[in-house]
Design a protein around this motif. Structure first.
Motif, short mmCIF file in Angstrom:
data_model
loop_
_atom_site.label_atom_id
_atom_site.label_comp_id
_atom_site.label_asym_id
_atom_site.label_seq_id
_atom_site.Cartn_x
_atom_site.Cartn_y
_atom_site.Cartn_z
N VAL A 227 0.83 -1.21 0.00
CA VAL A 227 0.00 0.00 0.00
C VAL A 227 0.87 1.26 0.00
CG1 VAL A 227 -2.08 -1.01 1.00
CG2 VAL A 227 -0.28 -0.17 2.53
N TYR A 228 2.02 1.20 0.64
CA TYR A 228 2.91 2.36 0.65
C TYR A 228 3.64 2.53 -0.68
CZ TYR A 228 2.00 3.76 5.37
OH TYR A 228 1.38 4.24 6.49
N LEU A 229 4.04 1.43 -1.26
CA LEU A 229 4.68 1.51 -2.59
C LEU A 229 3.69 2.08 -3.62
CD1 LEU A 229 6.54 -1.91 -2.64
CD2 LEU A 229 7.61 0.36 -2.55
N THR A 230 2.45 1.63 -3.55
CA THR A 230 1.43 2.12 -4.48
C THR A 230 1.14 3.59 -4.25
OG1 THR A 230 0.43 -0.08 -4.63
CG2 THR A 230 -0.93 1.79 -5.29
N ALA A 231 1.03 3.99 -2.99
CA ALA A 231 0.74 5.39 -2.67
C ALA A 231 1.84 6.31 -3.18
CB ALA A 231 0.56 5.56 -1.17
N ALA A 232 3.10 5.93 -2.97
CA ALA A 232 4.21 6.75 -3.46
C ALA A 232 4.18 6.84 -4.99
CB ALA A 232 5.54 6.17 -2.99
N ARG A 233 3.94 5.71 -5.64
CA ARG A 233 3.89 5.71 -7.10
C ARG A 233 2.77 6.61 -7.62
NH1 ARG A 233 0.69 2.98 -10.28
NH2 ARG A 233 0.12 1.46 -8.67
N LEU A 234 1.60 6.53 -7.01
CA LEU A 234 0.48 7.36 -7.45
C LEU A 234 0.75 8.84 -7.22
CD1 LEU A 234 -2.52 5.18 -6.21
CD2 LEU A 234 -1.81 5.57 -8.58
N CYS A 235 1.52 9.14 -6.18
CA CYS A 235 1.89 10.53 -5.92
C CYS A 235 3.02 11.00 -6.83
CB CYS A 235 2.30 10.71 -4.46
SG CYS A 235 0.92 10.64 -3.29
N GLY A 236 3.60 10.09 -7.60
CA GLY A 236 4.63 10.44 -8.56
C GLY A 236 6.01 10.61 -7.97
N VAL A 237 6.30 9.94 -6.84
CA VAL A 237 7.61 10.09 -6.21
C VAL A 237 8.21 8.72 -5.89
CG1 VAL A 237 6.89 12.29 -5.20
CG2 VAL A 237 6.77 10.21 -3.82
N GLU A 238 9.53 8.68 -5.78
CA GLU A 238 10.19 7.49 -5.28
C GLU A 238 9.89 7.33 -3.79
OE1 GLU A 238 11.95 5.17 -6.93
OE2 GLU A 238 11.36 6.23 -8.76
N PRO A 239 9.76 6.10 -3.28
CA PRO A 239 9.44 5.92 -1.87
C PRO A 239 10.39 6.65 -0.92
CG PRO A 239 9.19 3.85 -3.03
CD PRO A 239 9.79 4.82 -4.02
N ALA A 240 11.68 6.72 -1.28
CA ALA A 240 12.65 7.38 -0.41
C ALA A 240 12.40 8.87 -0.26
CB ALA A 240 14.06 7.14 -0.93
N ARG A 241 11.59 9.45 -1.15
CA ARG A 241 11.29 10.88 -1.07
C ARG A 241 9.95 11.13 -0.38
NH1 ARG A 241 10.75 13.38 -6.26
NH2 ARG A 241 11.16 15.34 -5.16
N ALA A 242 9.32 10.08 0.14
CA ALA A 242 8.01 10.20 0.77
C ALA A 242 8.09 9.94 2.28
CB ALA A 242 7.02 9.24 0.13
N LEU A 243 7.16 10.51 2.99
CA LEU A 243 7.06 10.35 4.44
C LEU A 243 5.79 9.58 4.77
CD1 LEU A 243 7.82 11.13 7.43
CD2 LEU A 243 6.37 13.15 7.09
N ALA A 244 5.90 8.62 5.68
CA ALA A 244 4.73 7.91 6.21
C ALA A 244 4.46 8.38 7.63
CB ALA A 244 4.98 6.40 6.21
N VAL A 245 3.18 8.49 7.97
CA VAL A 245 2.76 8.83 9.34
C VAL A 245 1.91 7.68 9.83
CG1 VAL A 245 1.67 10.56 10.80
CG2 VAL A 245 2.74 11.27 8.65
N GLU A 246 2.38 6.98 10.85
CA GLU A 246 1.80 5.70 11.27
C GLU A 246 1.75 5.56 12.79
OE1 GLU A 246 0.53 2.82 10.65
OE2 GLU A 246 0.56 2.60 8.47
N ASP A 247 0.77 4.77 13.27
CA ASP A 247 0.67 4.56 14.72
C ASP A 247 0.88 3.12 15.16
OD1 ASP A 247 -2.52 3.56 15.79
OD2 ASP A 247 -1.95 3.71 13.68
N SER A 248 0.90 2.15 14.23
CA SER A 248 1.00 0.75 14.63
C SER A 248 2.30 0.12 14.14
CB SER A 248 -0.18 -0.05 14.07
OG SER A 248 -0.06 -0.21 12.66
N HIS A 249 2.74 -0.91 14.86
CA HIS A 249 3.94 -1.64 14.45
C HIS A 249 3.74 -2.24 13.07
CE1 HIS A 249 6.92 -5.18 15.19
NE2 HIS A 249 7.46 -4.23 14.48
N CYS A 250 2.55 -2.79 12.83
CA CYS A 250 2.23 -3.39 11.53
C CYS A 250 2.41 -2.37 10.41
CB CYS A 250 0.79 -3.89 11.59
SG CYS A 250 0.15 -4.58 10.06
N GLY A 251 1.88 -1.16 10.61
CA GLY A 251 1.98 -0.13 9.59
C GLY A 251 3.38 0.40 9.42
N ILE A 252 4.09 0.55 10.52
CA ILE A 252 5.47 1.04 10.45
C ILE A 252 6.35 0.03 9.72
CG2 ILE A 252 7.51 1.56 11.85
CD1 ILE A 252 5.53 2.80 13.90
N GLN A 253 6.13 -1.25 9.97
CA GLN A 253 6.85 -2.29 9.22
C GLN A 253 6.63 -2.12 7.72
OE1 GLN A 253 5.21 -5.83 11.41
NE2 GLN A 253 7.27 -6.59 11.09
N ALA A 254 5.38 -1.89 7.34
CA ALA A 254 5.04 -1.76 5.92
C ALA A 254 5.72 -0.55 5.30
CB ALA A 254 3.53 -1.66 5.76
#
Length: 235
Positions: free
Chosen positions: A154-181
């Motif tokens: 889901v994070y790879l897809t979100a970055a791609r749809l936003c038109g950026v490489e994942p390394a240039r994107a920030l995730a905001v997360e509250d769970s271990h499961c989500g942070i792992q992703a």
């Protein structure tokens, strides 16, 4: 931790989790899980709530069935869980402290997306009620080809749809499961909530207790807006 990797940086896209990050819905999942288990004559085992936190609802239903030794009830418990959760969200949609302000600030300098393990209609309904849907360019949830968190899809897809490489994107997360992703996808990560003692602590670049903390709001407010115009209807 490496908070300077965020504090000294302006991301090219920001991807938010929904449950427990933007919306105060984690309590609804807990209540729905407990209610369904009680309806079937069981009580949650010690540590069950933490095990289930952030899981896709189908994985949670499977965990519930396995935890009570009734794997044959997986589909039934999953359907009941989703039904009870939807009822609670519809009755009590509430944003997390600081989330609306952070979304509005972030929308000034980067495209925004949501990456969630929840069903699409639940996420969009929550965002609509909260008045936040218009700030998000994309909402990404698991489907037939996109695996749920803790997989990075889901994070790879979100970055791609936003038109950026994942390394240039920030995730905001509250769970271990989500942070792992998010970490597996290559995004930098702000972890939100009580700082854990386990591996999630090492995976997040910056841990904050709440999005309403002045350091978080100040960081977002100080980012340089995208050149040309305001985004998504922001002033």
């Amino acid at each position: 931790m490496t908070a300077h990797r965020i504090l000294s940086w302006t991301p090219a896209a920001v991807v938010f989790d929904c449950d427990g990050t933007l919306m105060d819905t984690e309590r609804h999942w807990v209540d729905a899980r407990d209610t369904v288990l009680r309806e079937y004559g069981h009580v949650p085992a010690p540590g069950f709530s933490e095990q289930a936190r952030g899981l896709h609802y189908t994985a949670c239903g499977r965990l519930m069935a396995e935890s009570v030794g009734r794997p044959e009830l997986t589909e039934e418990l999953t359907a009941a869980l989703l039904d009870r959760f939807r009822q609670r969200v519809a009755a009590h949609p509430t944003t997390m402290p600081g989330a609306p302000e952070l979304v509005r600030s972030a929308a000034r300098f980067a495209p925004l997306a949501v990456a969630s393990n929840c069903p699409l209609e639940v996420v969009e309904s929550c965002l609509d009620v909260a008045g936040l849907r218009r700030y998000f360019d994309h909402v990404v949830v698991p489907d037939a080809t996109t695996r749920p968190k803790p997989y990075p899809d889901v994070y790879l897809t979100a970055a791609r749809l936003c038109g950026v490489e994942p390394a240039r994107a920030l995730a905001v997360e509250d769970s271990h499961c989500g942070i792992q992703a998010a970490a597996a996808a290559g995004l930098r990560v702000i972890g939100v909530g009580p700082r854990p003692a386990g591996p999630a602590d090492a995976l997040a670049d910056w841990w904050v207790r709440s999005l309403e903390e002045p350091a978080v709001q100040g960081w977002a407010g100080a980012r340089i807006p995208a050149q040309g115009s305001a985004r998504n209807g922001t002033p």
